[in-house]
Write a protein that holds these residues in place. Sequence first.
Motif, PDB file in Angstrom:
ATOM      1  N   UNK A  32      24.910  -6.945   9.026  1.00 32.26           N
ATOM      2  CA  UNK A  32      25.795  -6.463   8.149  1.00 32.26           C
ATOM      3  C   UNK A  32      26.617  -5.374   8.918  1.00 32.26           C
ATOM      4  N   UNK A  33      26.014  -4.380   9.590  1.00 35.66           N
ATOM      5  CA  UNK A  33      26.920  -3.387  10.295  1.00 35.66           C
ATOM      6  C   UNK A  33      28.043  -3.831  11.133  1.00 35.66           C
ATOM      7  N   UNK A  34      27.732  -5.140  11.640  1.00 36.65           N
ATOM      8  CA  UNK A  34      28.799  -5.564  12.662  1.00 36.65           C
ATOM      9  C   UNK A  34      30.121  -5.766  12.034  1.00 36.65           C
ATOM     10  N   UNK A  35      30.344  -5.733  10.742  1.00 38.08           N
ATOM     11  CA  UNK A  35      31.679  -5.647  10.108  1.00 38.08           C
ATOM     12  C   UNK A  35      32.227  -4.295   9.896  1.00 38.08           C
ATOM     13  N   UNK A  36      31.204  -3.309  10.192  1.00 36.76           N
ATOM     14  CA  UNK A  36      32.144  -2.027  10.186  1.00 36.76           C
ATOM     15  C   UNK A  36      32.980  -1.600  11.394  1.00 36.76           C
TER      16      UNK A  36
END
Length: 635
Positions: A52-56
């Motif tokens: 999920x945090x890869x899209x931040x």
Amino acid sequence: MNPTAAQVHPVVAEVTDRIITRSAETRAAYLARVASTPPAPSTPSAPSAPTARAGLGCGNLAHGFAACSGPDRLAVRGASKPGIAIVSAYNDLLSAHQPFASYPDLLKSAAREAGGVAQFAGGVPAMCDGITQGRAGMELSLFSRDVIAMATGIALAHDMFDGTLLLGVCDKIVPGLLIGALSFGNLPAILVPAGPMTSGLPNKEKVRVRQAHAEGKASRKDLLDAESASYHSPGTCTFYGTANSNQLVVEVMGLHLPGASFVHPGTPLRKALTEEAARRIVAISRGEQYTPVSAVIDERAVVNGLVALLATGGSTNHTLHLVAIAAAAGITLTWDDFADLSTVVPLIASVYPNGSADINHFHAAGGVQFLVGTLLDAGLLDEDVHTVAGKGLHRYRQEPVLGETGLEWREVPTRSLDESVLRPCSRPFSPDGGLRMVRGNLGRAVIKVSAIDPHHRAIRAPARVFGSQAEFDAAFTAGELDRDVVVVIRNQGPRANGMPELHGLTPALGVLLDRGHRVALVTDGRMSGASGKIPAVIHVTPEAAAGGPLAKVIDGDLVRLDADAGELDVLVSAAEFAAREPGEGPPDDATWVGTGRELFTTLRRAVGPAETGAGVFGPVTPGHFGAATTATGAR
């Protein structure tokens, strides 16, 4: 081993099917929202999907690991290892939650070893209903469930996580955590319990001292000594109230690791189960084992939880909480579903207040594992469900033990080890689950009869009407209730004052019953998971503050209750009753102040009726999230 599942009982199947049909549009809308939540988690067909945090953005992500150090800092920055949120209801005011103080470090270490990275994402409030009973703070108790749900949502809203560990035990806390997690239905979630305290003062003795104090035959010191011998150490209170009902119900719904509910705090097995929860959430956060909470909580799981509640005589609070949890997953559960299942689910546990044993005795007799086994064999549970332990409810027939190589699960005996506490479905304590719905010209309501002598389940007596517990206490102390009486306490519903529990009435009502009087309670408030030997008609809907007929009852009206026939009526002609003006209403906003109550005025205005869960959130409706689809991954 996955044993052959018995054919599901026709009534259980019929209730499940009608829930599926009734919920088709709202469930599809919920699953559409879940499926559209970016980023898509990895699945067998897309095993390398990003975390999920890869899209931040870089600034966003940098904030997310600024406080981290060592390998966790590298893991969060690298954005390839599954990120696990820890959401905890820890405080050291609640005995049940005090053990959670040490959990975050255990969970972080275990997640790290399993190839993930865990962060403490947020704390949620947790109030003690035992402390606030009869106090103004109790008027905030039910609202705290929805506040906890919102706080869980805030914790998970950082878009940093691929799974969540929910730390909570008691009353409104577990339902609130779960409702919040269901808003992030694409994330797997495991509830992590802390376990009950060891057994203290026997329940019969505790009740004796409470009633003696209500009659003035025991001092405050005597009462405090008895209470402190009952509630004496870290862990859940040992009676079968809402907290322990929470644990049993969510385990049978597949949200705990098998056997996790009733292992004592501070033991090696509890530590091993806590660490395994972290390893398991990493395993199911992506890849072939990906199991989002939206797939675990479906219509079959909701019915399984309800059957377990009925079979054990669990808390009446779940006539609110299960309805609200189901609604958060797009599922419409009604009190009629409770009533219809209750007719075929036998009562197979005898735990206080439905007996003298406590939850530790239940666990020692075979506990959740024996319960699941006998209910599966009787066709009363649906085996074909997803759980956090894998596909199929059969895993919950196994108990955890510490073997030579660490934590493992083994089969439990096929017989109860104490049939005075826990019995097979073939030899129940009662042929039905003991939770009834009653209806009549006073509305619809709930009554728990599993602890009520059959001779006390029907009553016809004059009403005595009160607007508060304090008014009732004064009348009891003055000797005004020493007769056959139906005690009506109104303006206690969710819209009136937050629907506080009225458990403080129990000792005095017990005294009246023991004196040989026919006694019942009728209220739009709650009576708690400790509803006992007094016929208590609770959650009357519509409530008095919403124009319900309870507002028109006056002193001396004959009230008829027949719990077995499902009837609740005031014996006044329809014309006379319609012509009456309502009695005094609840406090207005200007007087509903103090102890923080003024902060919750907006929730009091927005809250729904008891029958739909007494929540402040609207239902998931079709059309808001695009075309309906199915959840990604499991099933």
